[in-house]
Each structure stands twice: as structure tokens, then as C-alpha cells.
Design a protein around this motif. Structure first.
Motif, PDB file in Angstrom:
ATOM      1  N   ASN A 161     -16.554  -2.668  20.888  1.00  0.00           N
ATOM      2  CA  ASN A 161     -16.601  -1.286  21.392  1.00  0.00           C
ATOM      3  C   ASN A 161     -16.458  -1.247  22.913  1.00  0.00           C
ATOM      4  OD1 ASN A 161     -16.903  -0.385  18.784  1.00  0.00           O
ATOM      5  ND2 ASN A 161     -19.141  -0.304  18.888  1.00  0.00           N
ATOM      6  N   ASN A 162     -17.032  -2.215  23.610  1.00  0.00           N
ATOM      7  CA  ASN A 162     -16.859  -2.290  25.057  1.00  0.00           C
ATOM      8  C   ASN A 162     -15.404  -2.597  25.404  1.00  0.00           C
ATOM      9  OD1 ASN A 162     -19.579  -1.821  25.409  1.00  0.00           O
ATOM     10  ND2 ASN A 162     -20.124  -3.965  25.814  1.00  0.00           N
ATOM     11  N   ALA A 163     -14.763  -3.419  24.579  1.00  0.00           N
ATOM     12  CA  ALA A 163     -13.344  -3.715  24.801  1.00  0.00           C
ATOM     13  C   ALA A 163     -12.504  -2.457  24.662  1.00  0.00           C
ATOM     14  CB  ALA A 163     -12.874  -4.784  23.814  1.00  0.00           C
ATOM     15  N   ILE A 164     -12.837  -1.611  23.696  1.00  0.00           N
ATOM     16  CA  ILE A 164     -12.121  -0.352  23.520  1.00  0.00           C
ATOM     17  C   ILE A 164     -12.267   0.517  24.764  1.00  0.00           C
ATOM     18  CG2 ILE A 164     -12.121   1.828  22.238  1.00  0.00           C
ATOM     19  CD1 ILE A 164     -12.689   0.199  19.704  1.00  0.00           C
ATOM     20  N   ASP A 165     -13.481   0.589  25.303  1.00  0.00           N
ATOM     21  CA  ASP A 165     -13.698   1.372  26.533  1.00  0.00           C
ATOM     22  C   ASP A 165     -12.827   0.845  27.668  1.00  0.00           C
ATOM     23  OD1 ASP A 165     -15.570   3.073  25.383  1.00  0.00           O
ATOM     24  OD2 ASP A 165     -17.286   1.831  25.962  1.00  0.00           O
ATOM     25  N   GLU A 166     -12.736  -0.475  27.784  1.00  0.00           N
ATOM     26  CA  GLU A 166     -11.928  -1.062  28.848  1.00  0.00           C
ATOM     27  C   GLU A 166     -10.451  -0.743  28.660  1.00  0.00           C
ATOM     28  OE1 GLU A 166     -11.214  -5.383  31.088  1.00  0.00           O
ATOM     29  OE2 GLU A 166     -12.789  -5.156  29.583  1.00  0.00           O
ATOM     30  N   LEU A 167      -9.994  -0.769  27.425  1.00  0.00           N
ATOM     31  CA  LEU A 167      -8.593  -0.430  27.163  1.00  0.00           C
ATOM     32  C   LEU A 167      -8.325   1.042  27.494  1.00  0.00           C
ATOM     33  CD1 LEU A 167      -7.962  -2.347  23.819  1.00  0.00           C
ATOM     34  CD2 LEU A 167      -7.140  -2.954  26.095  1.00  0.00           C
ATOM     35  N   LYS A 168      -9.233   1.908  27.138  1.00  0.00           N
ATOM     36  CA  LYS A 168      -9.073   3.332  27.462  1.00  0.00           C
ATOM     37  C   LYS A 168      -9.010   3.540  28.971  1.00  0.00           C
ATOM     38  CE  LYS A 168     -11.213   5.495  23.406  1.00  0.00           C
ATOM     39  NZ  LYS A 168     -12.294   6.389  22.949  1.00  0.00           N
ATOM     40  N   ASP A 169      -9.837   2.815  29.704  1.00  0.00           N
ATOM     41  CA  ASP A 169      -9.827   2.919  31.163  1.00  0.00           C
ATOM     42  C   ASP A 169      -8.485   2.481  31.748  1.00  0.00           C
ATOM     43  OD1 ASP A 169     -12.430   3.817  31.164  1.00  0.00           O
ATOM     44  OD2 ASP A 169     -13.318   1.873  31.637  1.00  0.00           O
ATOM     45  N   ASN A 170      -7.749   1.675  30.979  1.00  0.00           N
ATOM     46  CA  ASN A 170      -6.442   1.196  31.434  1.00  0.00           C
ATOM     47  C   ASN A 170      -5.285   1.945  30.776  1.00  0.00           C
ATOM     48  OD1 ASN A 170      -6.526  -1.493  33.227  1.00  0.00           O
ATOM     49  ND2 ASN A 170      -8.315  -1.475  31.855  1.00  0.00           N
ATOM     50  N   GLY A 171      -5.574   3.132  30.246  1.00  0.00           N
ATOM     51  CA  GLY A 171      -4.509   4.017  29.788  1.00  0.00           C
ATOM     52  C   GLY A 171      -4.080   3.881  28.345  1.00  0.00           C
ATOM     53  N   TYR A 172      -4.855   3.156  27.531  1.00  0.00           N
ATOM     54  CA  TYR A 172      -4.489   2.968  26.123  1.00  0.00           C
ATOM     55  C   TYR A 172      -5.081   4.074  25.246  1.00  0.00           C
ATOM     56  CZ  TYR A 172      -2.471  -1.632  26.851  1.00  0.00           C
ATOM     57  OH  TYR A 172      -1.654  -2.668  27.262  1.00  0.00           O
ATOM     58  N   TRP A 173      -4.261   4.502  24.272  1.00  0.00           N
ATOM     59  CA  TRP A 173      -4.746   5.346  23.190  1.00  0.00           C
ATOM     60  C   TRP A 173      -5.116   4.420  22.035  1.00  0.00           C
ATOM     61  CZ3 TRP A 173      -5.503  10.509  23.793  1.00  0.00           C
ATOM     62  CH2 TRP A 173      -4.874  11.107  24.900  1.00  0.00           C
ATOM     63  N   VAL A 174      -6.304   4.613  21.499  1.00  0.00           N
ATOM     64  CA  VAL A 174      -6.826   3.697  20.491  1.00  0.00           C
ATOM     65  C   VAL A 174      -6.893   4.405  19.139  1.00  0.00           C
ATOM     66  CG1 VAL A 174      -8.753   2.220  19.831  1.00  0.00           C
ATOM     67  CG2 VAL A 174      -8.189   2.531  22.264  1.00  0.00           C
ATOM     68  N   TYR A 175      -6.240   3.796  18.143  1.00  0.00           N
ATOM     69  CA  TYR A 175      -6.197   4.375  16.802  1.00  0.00           C
ATOM     70  C   TYR A 175      -6.704   3.368  15.773  1.00  0.00           C
ATOM     71  CZ  TYR A 175      -3.282   8.033  18.806  1.00  0.00           C
ATOM     72  OH  TYR A 175      -2.818   9.075  19.570  1.00  0.00           O
ATOM     73  N   GLY A 176      -7.617   3.826  14.929  1.00  0.00           N
ATOM     74  CA  GLY A 176      -8.089   2.996  13.839  1.00  0.00           C
ATOM     75  C   GLY A 176      -7.215   3.207  12.609  1.00  0.00           C
ATOM     76  N   ALA A 177      -6.866   2.132  11.943  1.00  0.00           N
ATOM     77  CA  ALA A 177      -6.092   2.210  10.705  1.00  0.00           C
ATOM     78  C   ALA A 177      -7.074   2.250   9.544  1.00  0.00           C
ATOM     79  CB  ALA A 177      -5.147   1.019  10.599  1.00  0.00           C
ATOM     80  N   GLU A 178      -7.159   3.404   8.896  1.00  0.00           N
ATOM     81  CA  GLU A 178      -8.210   3.610   7.896  1.00  0.00           C
ATOM     82  C   GLU A 178      -7.800   4.760   6.972  1.00  0.00           C
ATOM     83  OE1 GLU A 178     -10.782   1.734   7.655  1.00  0.00           O
ATOM     84  OE2 GLU A 178     -12.617   2.796   7.123  1.00  0.00           O
ATOM     85  N   LEU A 179      -8.283   4.735   5.743  1.00  0.00           N
ATOM     86  CA  LEU A 179      -8.034   5.845   4.832  1.00  0.00           C
ATOM     87  C   LEU A 179      -8.690   7.123   5.354  1.00  0.00           C
ATOM     88  CD1 LEU A 179      -8.647   4.116   1.357  1.00  0.00           C
ATOM     89  CD2 LEU A 179      -6.449   4.854   2.323  1.00  0.00           C
ATOM     90  N   GLY A 180      -8.076   8.260   5.029  1.00  0.00           N
ATOM     91  CA  GLY A 180      -8.670   9.544   5.380  1.00  0.00           C
ATOM     92  C   GLY A 180      -8.258  10.094   6.724  1.00  0.00           C
TER      93      GLY A 180
END
Length: 241
Positions: free
Chosen positions: A154-173
Motif C-alpha cells: 500500500n505504501n508502494a501504491i502511494d509512492e507510485l501515485k506521487d509519481n503520476g501513476y494511475w493505479v487499477y486493481g484487476a478484480e471482478l465487479g
């Protein structure tokens, strides 16, 4: 770490990894083996011809094709190395959320390398790690793609967002993947074989995307799902470009 098989050893030779030695089965007659032996000699790497029973004993996969290379254990990259690889482009990063099967990890690494992903991020706990099996299943792709291990996904996701990444989870629904906008800097989160993307990690994502299902079974193997997702990202990036 052992790297087994003609293709995996050949891909290893393209990198700057230090190779201790390479076992080669004696009396290999096929042209592909002869070419690889010449390449090994051109790199001035220690080449050790051995009888078939020796290489069979050393092989863990039993799919060595007469070649086993010995290299140091895999050295993981930092997350900053992966971010830097996508700094001046629309980068693509894959996060694996509790992928426990080394065969799935190896297959995902191969898929991501083929799609030109900048790297993968795995957790230090509750995750398969880079091993001889992963190297073999990746068919040499591990030599060309960066893998980082982090303490907290989750901290890695925050760091990626701070660097301009859009984060998408691959999941049903979620939103159908083919209708989602996956251009720009994209990070895909692929969930575990049984548990999917964890709830707290899912909450961190900017969105959830789903692969439409039309059969009786409503789930895909993690490596198959990853392959569909990363190549849809690649397709959209190519259309944009």
C-alpha cells in the motif's frame, strides 16, 4: 541460482550478470546447442562439459536441454529504479498482491517483459520470491525485467501515485477493462490466486477493472488475467501514440 535450458541460458548471456560457470552436456550434436556453446566461449565464461548423468543430477527442472548456468542469487531492484525506467514516458508497472505460486510469478514476469513493462513489485511477505523455478518458467525474461520487493504494497501504491501513476486493481465487479481509460502512467494490481486483491489495497486503487466472462467459470489464472490486462494497456497506449 541455477538457470536451466538453452533459451534461458542464451538470454542470461545478453545481460551483465556474473556467471560462475556453465555445465554443458557432452556430445550435444544439434545445431542450436553448438551455436550456444560458441556464444558461451565468445563470452569467455567457464564451460564445463559433463556426462549426461551429472547434468541430470544437478537439474531441478529436468528440462535443462544440456545446459545449466550458475549465477549469484537474484538481486532485487528498488522501487525507485522501476519508477525511473518510466520517468519520461507513459510507464507501465505491475504490482502482485500475494501471488504465492512461483509458476504464476514466472509466467507473469514473462508476460510483463513481452509487453515492455517497466517492472514488477512484490511484497517481502506473502509472496513467491525469485527462485530457480521462477527463472525457468520466465524463459529468460527475468533477465530483462526489473523486480522490486517492498515491505508494504500500500505504501508502494502511494509512492507510485506521487509519481503520476494511475493505479487499477484487476478484480471482478469493476468497470469492463475494454471501456476503461488505461492511457498515461498505469500501474496494474494483480491479486492472489485465491484471495484476489486485498481489501485495503483495493481501497488504495483509483479504480477496479474487470475482464468480461462469458463461460461457466468466473475466474482466470493470475498470469492469464495479467496477460490480458497488460496487453490491453499496451493496445490503448499504441492507439494513443
Amino acid at each position: 541460482m541455477k538457470v536451466e535450458g538453452r533459451n534461458s541460458v542464451y538470454e542470461l548471456l545478453k545481460t551483465d550478470k556474473e556467471i560462475d560457470k556453465i555445465l554443458v552436456q557432452k556430445d550435444l550434436k544439434d545445431d542450436a546447442s553448438k551455436r550456444l556453446i560458441n556464444v558461451i566461449r565468445s563470452h569467455k565464461i567457464k564451460l564445463q562439459p559433463v556426462d549426461k548423468y551429472v547434468i541430470e543430477k544437478e537439474s531441478e527442472s529436468k528440462r535443462h536441454q544440456g545446459f545449466i548456468a550458475y549465477v549469484s542469487d537474484y538481486k532485487y531492484f528498488d522501487i525507485d529504479d522501476i519508477i525511473e525506467a518510466g520517468r519520461d514516458k507513459d510507464g507501465l508497472i505491475v504490482i502482485l498482491n500475494e501471488i504465492l505460486d512461483p509458476h504464476n510469478l514466472g509466467s507473469i514476469i514473462r508476460v510483463c517483459e513481452c509487453a515492455g513493462a517497466d517492472g514488477l513489485i512484490i511484497a517481502k511477505d506473502r509472496s513467491a520470491t525469485v527462485s530457480d523455478t521462477v527463472m525457468r518458467i520466465s524463459a529468460g525474461a527475468l533477465n530483462h525485467v526489473k523486480v522490486a520487493r517492498v515491505t508494504n504494497i500500500n505504501n508502494a501504491i502511494d509512492e507510485l501515485k506521487d509519481n503520476g501513476y494511475w493505479v487499477y486493481g484487476a478484480e471482478l465487479g469493476g468497470q469492463e477493462i475494454y471501456k476503461a481509460n488505461l492511457t498515461g502512467k498505469i500501474c496494474l494490481v494483480i491479486g492472489g490466486e485465491d484471495s484476489g486483491v486485498k481489501r485495503l489495497t483495493k481501497d488504495k486503487c483509483d479504480g477496479i477493472i474487470s475482464i468480461p466472462m462469458y463461460g461457466k467459470v468466473n475466474s482466470l489464472n493470475a498470469s492469464v488475467a495479467c496477460g490480458i490486462a497488460v496487453f490491453e494497456v499496451l493496445r490503448q497506449k499504441n492507439l494513443k501514440g
